[in-house]
Design an enzyme around this catalytic site. Structure first.
Site, mmCIF file in Angstrom:
data_model
loop_
_atom_site.group_PDB
_atom_site.id
_atom_site.type_symbol
_atom_site.label_atom_id
_atom_site.label_comp_id
_atom_site.label_asym_id
_atom_site.label_seq_id
_atom_site.Cartn_x
_atom_site.Cartn_y
_atom_site.Cartn_z
ATOM 1 N N GLY A 185 25.023 0.502 -27.519
ATOM 2 C CA GLY A 185 24.016 1.069 -28.400
ATOM 3 C C GLY A 185 24.318 0.804 -29.860
ATOM 4 O O GLY A 185 23.401 0.577 -30.669
ATOM 5 N N TYR A 214 23.934 1.665 -24.387
ATOM 6 C CA TYR A 214 24.846 2.723 -23.957
ATOM 7 C C TYR A 214 26.163 2.565 -24.724
ATOM 8 O O TYR A 214 26.753 1.487 -24.744
ATOM 9 C CB TYR A 214 25.071 2.605 -22.447
ATOM 10 N N CYS A 215 26.622 3.649 -25.360
ATOM 11 C CA CYS A 215 27.911 3.681 -26.045
ATOM 12 C C CYS A 215 27.973 2.558 -27.089
ATOM 13 O O CYS A 215 27.071 2.424 -27.897
ATOM 14 C CB CYS A 215 29.038 3.614 -25.027
ATOM 15 N N VAL A 216 29.021 1.721 -27.065
ATOM 16 C CA VAL A 216 29.136 0.669 -28.070
ATOM 17 C C VAL A 216 28.036 -0.374 -27.903
ATOM 18 O O VAL A 216 27.680 -1.066 -28.863
ATOM 19 C CB VAL A 216 30.535 0.018 -28.018
#
Length: 597
Positions: free
Chosen positions: A336, A332-334
């Site tokens: 990822g 998720y987000c950073v």
């Protein structure tokens, strides 16, 4: 029978005077707190941003002042708009119903009160604000000779100023606030000043605007509620394994890599909204990394450390717990972004243990990275690195403020008005509790992230080097599910779309509704607010993909689970956390998540 309309009570001037004196004394005490912090060697929050804003907007002004004729034309346009407003007001005073010269967007909640339109004085104030705002925005848009980064910064900082100076923020220019203040004799301002004092004290001498009741939630009861056990812990992370809800589970376990910029429980707020809990209910053995809230001891923990001591170690421990050497992974987000880096590293070294990857609002190409790029140029990064060098980390409040600045009307000024002017305590809301639960960033990690992602975009260019290995996303052949959200201010949908083309295997790009959080945390069940679009691989132009995509109602979660199950459908008896080779170190959500910044 018609009801009589009661006239508002006359102001109680004695009460107003008494509250004014109390307000003045509270204001004096409040105003001293930041200076006391400075006297103790602290820095005033936002000083660097104010300096950068001043420099940026000065450059815009210089482009206009360098051409006097052009500046005069711009001034004339503003004068003509105000002349049109006065003419419209005069016509209205004569009983006509002219169209407004400048009106707010229909979604703008700041001016929803009827007196903004019905009362001629406040209508003038409102329209004057929008006339000036749009004129100022046009100045930035049409300023000649600005590079695009400077223009982007100018647009961003102008938006902060216009949000701050909106007449909706002040008692004397907001009819709703003025009415309330007169009715309460100023008691609302006294209550608000008390909350302001409390929030400055909670921020260690710097204002931390409260968005919710921070005492209303308990880990494991109101947030981070899915049952499980911590089965491993090191300096950087705790690894949580969740208790099964089904008799059989998919043989291949799933590792979730959350961002370390926030805490993992955004995916596990409560039973109704928990993506983690829903995954478990579908028969997935779910493991989640809970990152430590770092301090000066972690100053040298860099991106490679987070990859090796985080993702790679988690995969090792999942193997010990389940006997499986291969995993599915979701970032998720950073988190990822780090997962993508790990995939590229595994592809380069031949250690391909992650067999498929799910990216949730994740960027790997930062060309179109949105407003956060405002903070990522060489000069500003040097300032940030200098601050981090003092303590070994970036303060959690600085990142929280940066995210709030992406939506200043919703996440800053609406709470300033509600708390400190209306004198109302904000309601308990689990999402905003999570939003306020800030985390720090280790100096080495954050410096690497800012320079390699936002500044130089090295991962997308095939130039990132980690552990003496040059990373090439084209070598990543594992199937990828890449979720973007339509209104994302942090990982824009276009940015995620462009990043999809950097991988070497099949990428299914899915576009959900809403934004960075609500678009992800959109459970099935009772009718969800947002649907999603599918259209296969992200190829061609983003606009064309959207136009040709298939629109679906409801949550994207079941669609994703079908995709995941197709990768490896085999099932095995459910695994109980702590009963395998990794004993329990304590119940979920663990200890690291409880660390406050």
């Amino acid at each position: 029978m018609a009801t009589e309309r009661t006239s508002p009570a006359a102001p109680d001037f004695e009460t107003i005077a008494r509250n004014a004196n109390q307000l003045a004394e509270s204001f004096r005490q409040t105003a001293l707190q930041p200076f006391e912090k400075m006297g103790q060697g602290g820095a005033v929050q936002g000083a660097d941003e104010i300096d950068e804003m001043t420099r940026t907007l000065t450059k815009v002004a210089e482009t206009w002042l360098s051409d006097p004729e052009k500046a005069v034309r711009a001034q004339t346009r503003l004068t003509e708009s105000f002349a049109a407003l006065w003419a419209s007001t005069a016509a209205r005073m004569q009983g006509q119903q002219p169209q407004p010269v400048a009106a707010p967007d229909a979604k703008d909640k700041r001016f929803a009160h009827e007196d903004w339109t019905k009362n001629p004085l406040f209508d003038i104030i409102k329209q004057s604000y929008f006339i000036f705002s749009r004129w100022a925005e046009e100045l930035v848009e049409k300023a000649e000779g600005l590079d695009e980064h400077t223009r982007h910064k100018a647009e961003f900082y102008l938006r902060q100023l216009l949000s701050a100076y909106s007449p909706s923020n002040f008692v004397m220019t907001n009819p709703e606030l003025l009415r309330q203040t007169l009715e309460e004799g100023g008691a609302n301002l006294v209550r608000g000043m008390k909350m302001l004092q409390e929030d400055i004290q909670a921020g260690g001498g710097q204002l931390r605007v409260r968005q919710t009741d921070l005492n209303a939630f308990t880990f494991g009861e109101d947030v981070a509620v899915t049952p499980g056990e911590v089965v491993f812990r090191n300096e950087l992370m705790e690894l949580i394994q969740y208790a099964p809800k089904t008799e059989t589970v998919l043989k291949r376990p799933l590792l979730i890599v959350p961002p370390w910029i926030n805490k993992f429980y955004i995916l596990d707020l409560n039973p109704q909204k928990s993506l983690i809990g829903w995954m478990v209910s579908q028969g997935i053995t779910v493991f989640v990394i809970s990152w430590v809230n770092p301090d000066e001891r972690h100053r040298d923990k860099d991106f490679e450390s987070y990859m090796r001591e985080g993702i790679e170690t988690a995969i090792d421990m999942i193997g010990v717990a389940t006997g499986e050497s291969e995993v599915s992974a979701a970032g998720y987000c950073v988190g990822g972004t780090l997962l993508a880096v790990t995939l590229a590293y595994q592809a380069a070294t031949g250690n391909r243990r992650i067999k498929n990857a799910t990216f949730l609002t994740t960027q790997v190409d930062f060309t179109h990275a949105g407003d956060l790029k405002v903070f990522a140029d060489e000069e500003q990064i040097k300032v940030i690195e200098g601050r981090m060098a003092e303590r070994g980390y970036l303060e959690g409040a600085r990142m929280a403020n940066a995210f709030n600045m992406l939506r200043p009307n919703d996440l800053i000024w609406s709470y300033v008005v509600n708390n400190y002017v209306k004198g109302k305590a904000p309601q308990a809301f689990d999402l905003l509790y999570w939003n306020a639960d800030a985390t720090r960033m280790p100096a080495a990690n954050h410096s690497f992230y800012l320079r390699n992602c936002y500044l130089n975009n090295t991962l997308a260019k095939g130039q990132m080097v980690l552990g003496n290995v040059r990373l090439d996303l084209k070598k990543v052949k594992a199937p990828i599910f890449n979720l973007a959200t339509r209104e994302d201010h942090i990982a824009p949908a276009l940015s995620v779309f462009e990043g999809s083309g950097k991988f070497g295997g099949r990428v299914d790009y899915v576009l959900a509704g809403s934004g960075h959080i609500a678009g992800v945390v959109n459970p099935p069940g009772k009718k969800p607010k947002y649907g999603f679009r599918t259209g296969g691989p992200a190829k061609g132009k983003f606009e064309d993909w959207v136009a040709n995509a298939t629109e679906h109602e409801g949550s994207w979660w079941p669609y994703w689970f079908r995709w995941l199950e197709e990768q490896a459908p085999e099932r095995v008896p459910a695994r109980i956390p702590g009963e395998g080779a990794l004993p329990s170190l304590g119940p979920a959500p663990g200890t690291y998540v409880r660390m406050k910044a």
